[in-house]
Enzyme design. Structure first.
Site, PDB file in Angstrom:
ATOM      1  N   ARG A 130      -6.672   8.343  -0.129  1.00 19.90           N
ATOM      2  CA  ARG A 130      -5.268   7.923  -0.130  1.00 19.90           C
ATOM      3  C   ARG A 130      -4.741   7.742   1.287  1.00 19.90           C
ATOM      4  O   ARG A 130      -4.012   6.794   1.576  1.00 19.90           O
ATOM      5  CB  ARG A 130      -4.432   8.969  -0.887  1.00 19.90           C
ATOM      6  CG  ARG A 130      -2.955   8.649  -0.974  1.00 19.90           C
ATOM      7  CD  ARG A 130      -2.662   7.458  -1.852  1.00 19.90           C
ATOM      8  NE  ARG A 130      -3.064   7.652  -3.233  1.00 19.90           N
ATOM      9  CZ  ARG A 130      -2.839   6.751  -4.193  1.00 19.90           C
ATOM     10  NH1 ARG A 130      -2.257   5.598  -3.893  1.00 19.90           N
ATOM     11  NH2 ARG A 130      -3.240   6.983  -5.424  1.00 19.90           N
ATOM     12  N   CYS A 131      -5.129   8.605   2.199  1.00 26.53           N
ATOM     13  CA  CYS A 131      -4.690   8.490   3.591  1.00 26.53           C
ATOM     14  C   CYS A 131      -5.234   7.214   4.227  1.00 26.53           C
ATOM     15  O   CYS A 131      -4.516   6.466   4.895  1.00 26.53           O
ATOM     16  CB  CYS A 131      -5.138   9.713   4.385  1.00 26.53           C
ATOM     17  SG  CYS A 131      -4.754   9.647   6.143  1.00 26.53           S
ATOM     18  N   GLY A 132      -6.521   6.967   3.999  1.00 24.22           N
ATOM     19  CA  GLY A 132      -7.129   5.777   4.566  1.00 24.22           C
ATOM     20  C   GLY A 132      -6.512   4.505   4.019  1.00 24.22           C
ATOM     21  O   GLY A 132      -6.340   3.519   4.746  1.00 24.22           O
TER      22      GLY A 132
END
Length: 455
Positions: free
Chosen positions: A384-386
């Site tokens: 999700r961060c990427g």
């Protein structure tokens, strides 16, 4: 982030395809762009003219970053390179150095003809570049129109090339049905929408004075377009141009997709170092500043008084009028898949302080729910961060920065030739005839930034 895809490796127009929904995956978008091919031909009457050579070289340098299937170049390319660019002795040498191939393409690739007059109507997309005086643009190949004669300014060739590549990309991407069938262009001497770029302009001066001291802030998309445009100018003694080059970043794989002087051999190297090396091969004098641009330093009296800004962040822009420059030309480009063809130029100091103009960065359009992003998340290629990092990267196209650079450099050239300066230029390459140009409220008649003589 699972390190299979880096936000700094994705081509910025491939990102346009996934953000807009034109492709459902990165692989599909890359295959789409891999099928885009461009044909370029230079008319025999144009081969020895510097402004036409500027158009040819710029078309190849921009086109190979957009048409990933290749740029094929035809014409009498054994002619000598008359521009003082570090690209070899002949046009053929320059074509190869810039990533083009020496062939005449016979398929249905969109075609850009450099210079010459009206030709036979062709099936498919075919435009010709037209540059005269400070005016540059494109015409359908069969159009009887031609800009009135004027003393050649190489930036008009650069402008014509950038408009041509934009038009060709509009055609292959389906962005505008009229692409290739419309007349597009404007004057760099009088860029207002009320000026017909095809008409003669007695107010255009011969290009006599060139900048001798400039500070370039940011060496990515815009900063490299500034350098390219400076490289095209006819310096009698190139060493008289002293440049301060400021940046803190390194070249990444994605830099090549928007930045006209970057190539794969530069990936991982400091932008300041590789751009200084290029500028010195061109004959310019350089020094580098590897620190973030902010209000906590002051320009010294012996340093360049004019800055060209290519920053893409609001924090740096807020400091532009606080460090002691007498004149700053600042260009900002759209970042999203809907507005990446837009540009807005400001001249500082202006009506409002920079800190008031850029109070906060605007939030961009949310694209994380596009199918391509969902697929990356589901396959575990990104966490999700990427995904958030990738979605937040700007869409960009090198032809947009090239047009903005022509406008920005022309402000400096107009200053040196006693022309009018502009506080605001607002332009969208989807509809360039609707541009907004506002005069600058101040006067710079007593400002002498130094100059060099054109050769």
């Amino acid at each position: 982030m699972t390190a299979l895809i880096s936000p700094d490796s994705l081509h910025r127009l491939v990102k346009h395809a996934i953000d807009s929904g034109a492709a459902a995956s990165i692989a599909e978008a890359e295959a789409l762009f891999g099928g885009y091919r461009l044909a370029v031909e230079i008319d025999a009457s144009a081969i020895h003219e510097p402004v036409q050579q500027a158009a040819l070289l710029t078309t190849i340098a921009l086109g190979r970053r957009v048409f990933l299937g290749g740029v094929a170049v035809g014409g009498p390319l054994d002619a000598p390179l008359v521009l003082s660019m570090p690209l070899g002795r002949t046009l053929a040498d320059a074509v190869v150095a810039l990533g083009g191939s020496l062939e005449r393409r016979a398929d249905e690739s969109p075609t850009i003809i450099i210079g010459g007059g009206p030709g036979a109507r062709r099936d498919g997309f075919c435009v010709r570049t037209a540059a005269s005086g400070w005016r540059g643009g494109i015409l359908p190949i069969h159009s009887d129109l031609q800009p009135a004669a004027g003393l050649a300014v190489p930036l008009s060739g650069m402008l014509a090339a950038a408009l041509a590549v934009n038009e060709a990309y509009l055609h292959v991407s389906g962005g505008m049905p009229a692409a290739g069938r419309r007349v597009v262009g404007f004057s760099l001497w009088r860029p207002g929408a009320d000026v017909d770029w095809l008409e003669a302009d007695a107010s255009e001066p011969a290009l006599t004075y060139l900048p001798s001291r400039l500070w370039l802030i940011g060496l990515g998309h815009l900063g490299q377009a500034y350098l390219w445009g400076l490289g095209l100018l006819p310096y009698r003694n190139a060493a008289e141009l002293a440049l301060v080059l400021q940046d803190v970043d390194v070249i990444t794989a994605s830099t090549q997709s928007t930045s006209i002087l970057s190539d794969s051999d530069m990936v991982g190297h400091k932008k300041t170092r590789v751009m200084a090396a290029w500028a010195e091969r061109r004959g310019f004098t350089t020094s580098v500043q590897e620190r973030l641009f902010a209000a906590d330093f002051k320009r010294q009296p012996d340093e360049p008084a004019i800055a060209l800004c290519g920053l893409d962040n609001a924090a740096g822009r807020r400091a532009l009028d606080q460090v002691g420059f007498d004149l700053v030309v600042e260009a900002g480009l759209g970042r999203g898949h809907r507005d990446f063809r837009t540009m807005r130029l400001h001249l500082l100091p202006g009506r409002r302080p920079a800190a008031e103009m850029w109070k906060a960065a605007a939030g961009g359009e949310k694209v994380e729910e596009r199918p391509a992003y969902a697929k990356l998340l589901a396959e575990g290629v990104l966490d999700r961060c990427g995904m958030t990092l990738l979605a937040g990267k700007a869409v960009g196209a090198p032809f947009v920065g090239a047009v903005a650079a022509c406008l920005a450099l022309s402000e400096v050239l107009r200053l040196l030739h006693g022309g009018a300066l502009h506080g605001l230029i607002d332009l969208d390459l989807l509809s360039p005839d609707q541009r907004i140009v506002s005069p600058h409220p101040g006067a710079f008649s007593r400002f002498n930034p130094g100059f060099s003589i054109a050769g």
